[in-house]
Design a protein around this motif. Structure first.
Motif, PDB file in Angstrom:
ATOM      1  N   PRO A  96       0.376   3.508   5.523  1.00  0.00           N
ATOM      2  CA  PRO A  96      -0.814   3.851   5.935  1.00  0.00           C
ATOM      3  C   PRO A  96      -1.200   2.862   6.991  1.00  0.00           C
ATOM      4  CG  PRO A  96      -0.889   3.147   3.686  1.00  0.00           C
ATOM      5  CD  PRO A  96       0.450   3.334   3.938  1.00  0.00           C
ATOM      6  N   ALA A  97      -2.357   3.397   7.843  1.00  0.00           N
ATOM      7  CA  ALA A  97      -2.546   2.686   9.256  1.00  0.00           C
ATOM      8  C   ALA A  97      -3.048   1.333   9.036  1.00  0.00           C
ATOM      9  CB  ALA A  97      -3.299   3.727  10.070  1.00  0.00           C
ATOM     10  N   LEU A  98      -3.728   0.841   7.711  1.00  0.00           N
ATOM     11  CA  LEU A  98      -4.515  -0.311   7.542  1.00  0.00           C
ATOM     12  C   LEU A  98      -3.749  -1.584   8.223  1.00  0.00           C
ATOM     13  CD1 LEU A  98      -6.707  -1.008   5.598  1.00  0.00           C
ATOM     14  CD2 LEU A  98      -5.187  -1.116   3.904  1.00  0.00           C
ATOM     15  N   ALA A  99      -2.448  -1.719   8.043  1.00  0.00           N
ATOM     16  CA  ALA A  99      -1.779  -2.881   8.204  1.00  0.00           C
ATOM     17  C   ALA A  99      -1.939  -3.095  10.202  1.00  0.00           C
ATOM     18  CB  ALA A  99      -0.438  -3.341   8.025  1.00  0.00           C
ATOM     19  N   ARG A 100      -1.430  -1.873  10.563  1.00  0.00           N
ATOM     20  CA  ARG A 100      -1.456  -1.861  12.224  1.00  0.00           C
ATOM     21  C   ARG A 100      -2.992  -2.007  12.660  1.00  0.00           C
ATOM     22  NH1 ARG A 100      -2.862   2.624  14.621  1.00  0.00           N
ATOM     23  NH2 ARG A 100      -2.187   3.938  13.078  1.00  0.00           N
ATOM     24  N   GLU A 101      -4.043  -1.350  12.131  1.00  0.00           N
ATOM     25  CA  GLU A 101      -5.360  -1.550  12.354  1.00  0.00           C
ATOM     26  C   GLU A 101      -5.686  -3.241  12.616  1.00  0.00           C
ATOM     27  OE1 GLU A 101      -6.486   2.898  11.510  1.00  0.00           O
ATOM     28  OE2 GLU A 101      -7.239   1.325  10.150  1.00  0.00           O
ATOM     29  N   ALA A 102      -5.066  -3.892  11.551  1.00  0.00           N
ATOM     30  CA  ALA A 102      -5.341  -5.254  11.258  1.00  0.00           C
ATOM     31  C   ALA A 102      -4.895  -6.087  12.311  1.00  0.00           C
ATOM     32  CB  ALA A 102      -5.143  -5.699   9.886  1.00  0.00           C
ATOM     33  N   GLY A 103      -3.816  -5.613  13.123  1.00  0.00           N
ATOM     34  CA  GLY A 103      -3.258  -6.276  14.066  1.00  0.00           C
ATOM     35  C   GLY A 103      -1.925  -7.047  13.657  1.00  0.00           C
ATOM     36  N   LEU A 104      -1.536  -6.436  12.340  1.00  0.00           N
ATOM     37  CA  LEU A 104      -0.174  -6.896  11.951  1.00  0.00           C
ATOM     38  C   LEU A 104       0.908  -6.429  12.843  1.00  0.00           C
ATOM     39  CD1 LEU A 104      -2.125  -7.707   9.417  1.00  0.00           C
ATOM     40  CD2 LEU A 104       0.114  -7.584   8.247  1.00  0.00           C
ATOM     41  N   ALA A 105       2.308  -7.193  13.136  1.00  0.00           N
ATOM     42  CA  ALA A 105       3.172  -6.281  13.852  1.00  0.00           C
ATOM     43  C   ALA A 105       3.827  -5.340  12.503  1.00  0.00           C
ATOM     44  CB  ALA A 105       4.182  -7.606  13.905  1.00  0.00           C
ATOM     45  N   VAL A 106       4.054  -4.234  13.254  1.00  0.00           N
ATOM     46  CA  VAL A 106       4.461  -3.096  12.518  1.00  0.00           C
ATOM     47  C   VAL A 106       5.537  -2.209  13.296  1.00  0.00           C
ATOM     48  CG1 VAL A 106       2.261  -2.640  11.011  1.00  0.00           C
ATOM     49  CG2 VAL A 106       2.728  -1.423  13.150  1.00  0.00           C
ATOM     50  N   ASP A 107       6.406  -1.704  12.462  1.00  0.00           N
ATOM     51  CA  ASP A 107       7.422  -0.665  13.249  1.00  0.00           C
ATOM     52  C   ASP A 107       6.635   0.682  13.767  1.00  0.00           C
ATOM     53  OD1 ASP A 107       7.352   0.860  11.016  1.00  0.00           O
ATOM     54  OD2 ASP A 107       9.511   0.382  10.510  1.00  0.00           O
ATOM     55  N   ALA A 120       0.543  -1.217   0.086  1.00  0.00           N
ATOM     56  CA  ALA A 120       0.014   0.028   0.013  1.00  0.00           C
ATOM     57  C   ALA A 120       0.965   1.421  -0.087  1.00  0.00           C
ATOM     58  CB  ALA A 120      -0.916  -0.057   1.175  1.00  0.00           C
ATOM     59  N   GLY A 121       2.123   0.962  -0.039  1.00  0.00           N
ATOM     60  CA  GLY A 121       2.936   2.226  -0.216  1.00  0.00           C
ATOM     61  C   GLY A 121       3.113   3.280   0.858  1.00  0.00           C
ATOM     62  N   SER A 122       3.062   4.504   0.763  1.00  0.00           N
ATOM     63  CA  SER A 122       3.321   5.291   2.182  1.00  0.00           C
ATOM     64  C   SER A 122       2.442   6.595   1.630  1.00  0.00           C
ATOM     65  CB  SER A 122       5.024   5.702   2.138  1.00  0.00           C
ATOM     66  OG  SER A 122       5.485   6.219   0.978  1.00  0.00           O
ATOM     67  N   VAL A 123       2.490   7.263   3.219  1.00  0.00           N
ATOM     68  CA  VAL A 123       2.003   8.639   2.687  1.00  0.00           C
ATOM     69  C   VAL A 123       2.955   9.545   3.451  1.00  0.00           C
ATOM     70  CG1 VAL A 123      -0.485   7.720   2.819  1.00  0.00           C
ATOM     71  CG2 VAL A 123       0.503   8.017   4.904  1.00  0.00           C
ATOM     72  N   ALA A 124       2.366  10.877   3.379  1.00  0.00           N
ATOM     73  CA  ALA A 124       3.387  11.893   3.981  1.00  0.00           C
ATOM     74  C   ALA A 124       3.047  11.767   5.612  1.00  0.00           C
ATOM     75  CB  ALA A 124       2.875  13.472   3.423  1.00  0.00           C
ATOM     76  N   HIS A 171       6.706   3.255  11.861  1.00  0.00           N
ATOM     77  CA  HIS A 171       6.083   3.975  10.961  1.00  0.00           C
ATOM     78  C   HIS A 171       4.969   3.222  10.406  1.00  0.00           C
ATOM     79  CE1 HIS A 171      10.446   5.888  11.130  1.00  0.00           C
ATOM     80  NE2 HIS A 171       9.503   7.006  11.037  1.00  0.00           N
ATOM     81  N   ASP A 172       4.494   2.470  11.225  1.00  0.00           N
ATOM     82  CA  ASP A 172       3.456   1.477  10.721  1.00  0.00           C
ATOM     83  C   ASP A 172       3.610   0.599   9.473  1.00  0.00           C
ATOM     84  OD1 ASP A 172       1.835   2.403  12.595  1.00  0.00           O
ATOM     85  OD2 ASP A 172       0.558   3.760  11.249  1.00  0.00           O
ATOM     86  N   ARG A 173       5.299   0.416   9.073  1.00  0.00           N
ATOM     87  CA  ARG A 173       5.545  -0.379   8.083  1.00  0.00           C
ATOM     88  C   ARG A 173       5.569  -1.923   8.866  1.00  0.00           C
ATOM     89  NH1 ARG A 173      11.110   1.708   6.160  1.00  0.00           N
ATOM     90  NH2 ARG A 173      11.517   1.341   8.385  1.00  0.00           N
ATOM     91  N   VAL A 174       5.011  -2.949   7.854  1.00  0.00           N
ATOM     92  CA  VAL A 174       4.886  -4.176   8.438  1.00  0.00           C
ATOM     93  C   VAL A 174       6.253  -4.893   8.566  1.00  0.00           C
ATOM     94  CG1 VAL A 174       4.117  -6.656   7.609  1.00  0.00           C
ATOM     95  CG2 VAL A 174       2.626  -4.473   7.149  1.00  0.00           C
TER      96      VAL A 174
END
Ligand SMILES: Cc1cc2nc3c(=O)[nH]c(=O)nc-3n(C[C@H](O)[C@H](O)[C@H](O)COP(=O)(O)OP(=O)(O)OC[C@H]3O[C@@H](n4cnc5c(N)ncnc54)[C@H](O)[C@@H]3O)c2cc1C
Length: 368
Positions: free
Chosen positions: A234-245, A101-105, A247-250
């Motif tokens: 984007p926050a999508l992965a964090r909100e799904a409960g995936l482990a992220v850093d 899903a790329g990145s955002v500012a 910066h919300d990167r998986v």
């Protein structure tokens, strides 16, 4: 039943992964679905050109996706436990997910950024930036915050296209500070020629309607402030409960697979991908392409009962455009440290343009 692989995001990483998966797996083995918010491919590496008012190519995703089914829509949520996505009123099931899903500012870089700064991370915000800059009267001040490659490219492009404006670049550190002395000297000459005023040691602590406030108390009055000081996933992965850093990167292993959800792979800006040396790769098109290839190969290998190898990656160059007639190619070691060798000027601008075109072709071919 056929294995269903869903790829979220048709950027450099997602398009590479989808096309490679469709090539490596037969329709009897897997069905590949590519989901993207827009129907056209956004060449993000050209967004500074869009900001400057230039027309850039916008190919249809359906013309680039080979063998993958394309669905246009924005994924609103992922229910990882049930392996489901929500797209408007539709629910889509997956067996394997590729998150690209790329990145955002990063709007939380300083207070006031979200309310007052312009950004350059997608089509909508960059078009707003373009329109706002076009309305600034002659002699007005445009301030770009952040002197990484994106801030440098944005400042140079806008200064070249809007000679009536004063363009300022606010940099916490020396722009291009990690490049070779020759590259830094060329950058200084290019900024002098374009009239870009560089303020170093300028740590922005607030943005408001009148401009930027610095940590040392100074104010930089501006007609518009462009925030190019950071990107996040984007926050999508964090909100799904995936482990992220942070910066919300998986967080992924060396095969690009999520460390928390083995049926999810993540690539490109949305993933904290590491080379086999352990080095974390920076957000770049140059890393999104090999990561997309890696995820596709790992998924195909596992479906075929083979254990995939780790991502093999080495940096070669950093390419920066300085307007349309100048550029800078910094040759680097495998770990991204600069070499003495640089290419500058028109030939560098031409090389950069070829690299940009080749990136899209490579994604179209599924990473070669
Ligand atoms: C001005 C600028 C200049 C740059 N120059 C360079 C450069 O010279 N070299 C370089 O290597 N890198 C450069 N970059 C960085 C580069 O553009 C990114 O690193 C690269 O685009 C990352 O690729 P990606 O596939 O991960 O994400 P993207 O290219 O951002 O693609 C992500 C896709 O996912 C889609 N998406 C996101 N969320 C959803 C959702 N919920 N549902 C459906 N679809 C969704 C988006 O719409 C987008 O199409 C530049 C970036 C900018 C902003």
């Amino acid at each position: 039943m056929t294995h269903h692989i869903v790829v979220i995001g048709a950027g450099y990483a997602g398009l590479t992964a989808a096309n490679r998966l469709a090539r490596r797996l037969s329709p009897g083995q897997a069905q590949v679905t590519l989901v993207n918010a827009a129907g056209t491919f956004l060449e993000r590496v050209r967004l500074h050109q869009v900001a400057a008012g230039q027309a850039v190519p916008e190919p249809a995703v359906t013309d680039l996706a080979r063998g993958a089914r394309f669905v246009r829509g924005r994924v609103e949520s992922i229910t990882a436990d049930r392996r489901e996505l929500r797209l408007g009123s539709t629910t889509m099931r997956y067996d394997t997910l590729v998150y690209a899903a790329g990145s955002v500012a990063d709007l939380e870089g300083a207070p006031g950024v979200a309310e007052h700064a312009l950004t350059v991370s997608g089509t909508g915000d960059t078009t707003r930036l373009r329109d706002r800059v076009a309305r600034i009267p002659a002699g007005g001040v445009l301030t770009v915050v952040g002197a990484g490659p994106t801030g440098i490219e944005v400042a140079a492009e806008l200064a070249e296209s809007h000679r009536r404006l004063r363009v300022r670049l606010l940099a916490a550190e020396d722009p291009g500070g990690r490049w070779s002395p020759a590259a830094r000297a060329h950058l200084r000459r290019a900024f002098d020629r374009l009239g870009v005023e560089v303020m170093t040691g300028a740590k922005v602590v607030r943005v408001d309607a009148s401009g930027a406030r610095l940590a040392d108390g100074r104010s930089v009055g501006s007609d518009a402030v462009v925030w190019a000081a950071g990107f996040r996933a984007p926050a999508l992965a964090r909100e799904a409960g995936l482990a992220v850093d942070g910066h919300d990167r998986v967080l992924v292993d060396r095969t690009a697979r999520s460390i928390s959800h083995p049926d999810v792979y993540a690539v490109g800006d949305a993933a904290a991908v590491r080379a086999s040396s352990g080095q974390e790769l920076r957000m770049a098109c140059a890393t999104a392409l090999p990561a997309g290839r890696q995820a596709a190969d790992a998924i195909a290998d596992r479906i075929n009962g083979r254990e995939p190898g780790p991502l093999r990656f080495r940096y070669v160059v950093q390419c920066v455009s300085l307007g349309r007639r100048d550029g800078l190619i910094q040759f680097v070691h495998a770990d991204d440290r600069p070499r003495a060798m640089t290419l500058t000027g028109r030939s560098a601008a031409l090389v950069k343009e070829l690299v940009v075109r080749n990136a899209l072709r490579s994604a179209q071919r599924g990473g070669g």
